[in-house]
Design an enzyme around this catalytic site. Structure first.
Site, mmCIF file in Angstrom:
data_model
loop_
_atom_site.group_PDB
_atom_site.id
_atom_site.type_symbol
_atom_site.label_atom_id
_atom_site.label_comp_id
_atom_site.label_asym_id
_atom_site.label_seq_id
_atom_site.Cartn_x
_atom_site.Cartn_y
_atom_site.Cartn_z
ATOM 1 N N ASP A 42 -29.982 -55.848 136.016
ATOM 2 C CA ASP A 42 -31.086 -56.348 136.708
ATOM 3 C C ASP A 42 -32.391 -56.180 135.943
ATOM 4 O O ASP A 42 -33.696 -55.993 136.549
ATOM 5 C CB ASP A 42 -31.513 -55.840 138.229
ATOM 6 N N THR A 55 -31.093 -61.236 143.129
ATOM 7 C CA THR A 55 -31.024 -62.681 143.154
ATOM 8 C C THR A 55 -29.935 -63.305 143.666
ATOM 9 O O THR A 55 -29.934 -64.300 144.223
ATOM 10 C CB THR A 55 -30.977 -62.890 141.303
ATOM 11 N N GLY A 77 -27.066 -62.241 138.693
ATOM 12 C CA GLY A 77 -28.077 -63.379 138.741
ATOM 13 C C GLY A 77 -29.284 -62.964 137.627
ATOM 14 O O GLY A 77 -29.776 -61.833 137.566
ATOM 15 N N HIS A 78 -29.954 -64.086 137.252
ATOM 16 C CA HIS A 78 -31.215 -64.014 136.697
ATOM 17 C C HIS A 78 -32.164 -64.846 137.181
ATOM 18 O O HIS A 78 -31.737 -65.941 137.439
ATOM 19 C CB HIS A 78 -31.006 -64.712 135.173
ATOM 20 N N LYS A 108 -33.123 -59.572 131.805
ATOM 21 C CA LYS A 108 -32.531 -60.306 130.697
ATOM 22 C C LYS A 108 -32.628 -61.723 130.606
ATOM 23 O O LYS A 108 -32.833 -62.250 129.632
ATOM 24 C CB LYS A 108 -31.080 -59.980 130.599
ATOM 25 N N GLN A 121 -25.261 -58.201 133.802
ATOM 26 C CA GLN A 121 -25.371 -56.942 134.304
ATOM 27 C C GLN A 121 -25.775 -55.763 133.336
ATOM 28 O O GLN A 121 -26.850 -55.994 132.657
ATOM 29 C CB GLN A 121 -23.740 -56.400 134.529
ATOM 30 N N THR A 167 -27.460 -61.893 146.051
ATOM 31 C CA THR A 167 -27.056 -60.937 147.208
ATOM 32 C C THR A 167 -28.163 -60.866 148.116
ATOM 33 O O THR A 167 -28.050 -60.730 149.549
ATOM 34 C CB THR A 167 -26.296 -59.628 147.122
#
Length: 431
Positions: free
Chosen positions: A13, A300, A40-41, A16, A225, A302
């Site tokens: 998180d 992003t 997620g991004h 990236k 990650q 969950t």
């Protein structure tokens, strides 16, 4: 032309996606090498907010080819839903591809994840319950289903593989978890539907990536990650099921280590992590909550609130050395704008001894006492700065101190979610 790796230096998180999106403006290809839809991004552009889970962030640049590599575990319904949200907003045809060697998260994998976490009780790992771990377990146990199996059109072979997998799973469902079994024929029909929907995107990805490198194309590898979640070097067992390190990124993307000359580690100006596991610099007070709200520290994928803490320079230095980082992108500096003073974890103590790296045993890591260094805050809004020199002196001093502690130059500083809110200490060019 050599590849550039972008990877998280903390517990994920770190931002990236934004760094990838920025550098993808000059790239020819972006490859996602690891993880699954549990990562997620979020990227903020002039055209709105884009949230990615499996599709590489480079898809927002019309000239950029995007590839999901063999190291990714793909949940077909999640990927198809994500592609549907992008349709009409970006061009997918001819620009987005999936490795035929990538493994599939089948519907029984999230069930196994949920049942096992519930069975662990207070010892639960804190997974996202999306089936990532069980899918990679099947991969390593050599009973996984791959994308190639879905698109081959060989119903007999796929039925046999599903039958073998479900024989074990249904035994667990009945006798360990007290849950109903899964029908193999229904699973076969679903898998065939996924195969038909995904077939237009499926290629031999590693060959495609190698051809791009040989042709002198600029290739970004966008790892998911963060390296402190690595299966070997992270806070085991509170880790992910793949290797979000530089070595793991090469493996998942189909890129050789000698084909990389730039490794960009992405770090927040503070630290966060999701789920259970040791977190020496964690803040459980109003400052931690302030950082959470200002940094929008909610997952992003969950929506889970992230744990927040001061910057951990011990873990950061460990990550930088482990991954051979050549430079650092420091994100979310602006989140710290209101603070009177800012602390940095510069060391660990365990049983009266100072440690220079995270210990291997999670029980030891949970007991380390952080050694802090305190620096003055700047109490000034940094979001409108356009150069490093426009940052307050205290902010510049903080950046310089982190750089010295990590031992790697900080070349990019994020001061907000927008594309333009990146300050460059060097020219923003790919190798």
């Amino acid at each position: 032309m050599p590849a550039t790796l972008i990877l998280g230096g903390q517990w994920g998180d770190e931002g990236k996606g934004k760094i990838t999106d920025t550098l993808a403006a000059q790239a020819d290809m972006v490859v996602r090498p690891n993880g699954s839809a549990n990562a997620g991004h979020t990227v903020a552009t002039e055209d709105g907010i884009f949230k990615f889970h499996l599709v590489p962030a480079g898809i927002l640049h019309p000239h950029c080819i995007c590839v999901i590599g063999a190291g990714v575990a793909i949940s077909p319904p999640d990927l198809l839903a994500e592609l549907e949200t992008l349709r009409g907003r970006v061009q997918l045809q001819g620009r987005f591809f999936i490795s035929d060697r990538a493994h599939v998260i089948m519907p029984y994998h999230p069930l196994l994840d949920q049942y096992e976490e519930a069975r662990r009780g207070s010892s639960a790992v804190g997974t996202t319950l999306r089936g990532n771990g069980p899918a990679f377990t099947d991969k390593v146990a050599r009973r996984g289903i791959r994308i190639a199996d879905l698109v081959a059109g060989d119903a007999a072979s796929l039925r046999e593989k599903l039958g073998l997998a479900l024989a074990d799973k249904n035994t667990l469902f009945r006798h360990l978890y007290g849950a109903p079994p899964i029908d193999p024929e229904g699973m076969l029909e679903l898998a065939q539907q996924w195969g038909q929907a995904l077939a237009p995107y499926v290629i031999s990805a590693e060959t495609y990536v190698q051809d791009a490198l040989n042709a002198g194309k600029r290739v970004l590898v966008e790892a998911a990650q963060g390296c402190m979640l690595d299966l070997d070097y992270g806070t085991y067992p509170y880790v992910t099921s793949t290797s979000p390190t530089a070595a793991g990124a090469c493996q998942g993307a189909g890129v050789g280590p000698t084909q990389v000359d730039r490794v960009i580690g992405v770090f927040k100006a503070y630290t966060t992590r999701v789920g259970a596991g040791p977190f020496p610099s964690e803040l459980l007070d109003e400052i931690g909550q302030l950082i959470r709200e200002r940094g929008h520290e909610y997952g992003t994928t969950t929506g889970r609130p992230r744990r927040t803490g001061w910057f951990d320079a011990v873990a950061a230095r460990y990550a930088a050395r482990l991954n051979g980082m050549t430079e650092i992108a420091l994100t979310k500096l602006d989140v710290l704008d209101p603070l009177e003073e800012i602390r940095i974890c510069v060391g660990y103590q365990l049983d009266g001894k100072e440690l220079i790296a995270p210990p291997a045993r999670v029980e030891d890591y949970a007991c380390v006492e952080p050694i802090y260094e305190t620096m003055p805050g700047w109490k000034t809004d940094t979001a409108d700065a356009t150069t490093i020199e426009q940052l307050p002196a205290a902010a510049q001093a903080y950046i310089a101190r982190l750089e010295a502690l990590i031992g790697v130059p900080i070349t990019m500083i994020g001061i907000g979610p927008q594309r333009k809110q990146i300050l460059w200490r060097t020219a923003p060019m790919l190798a």
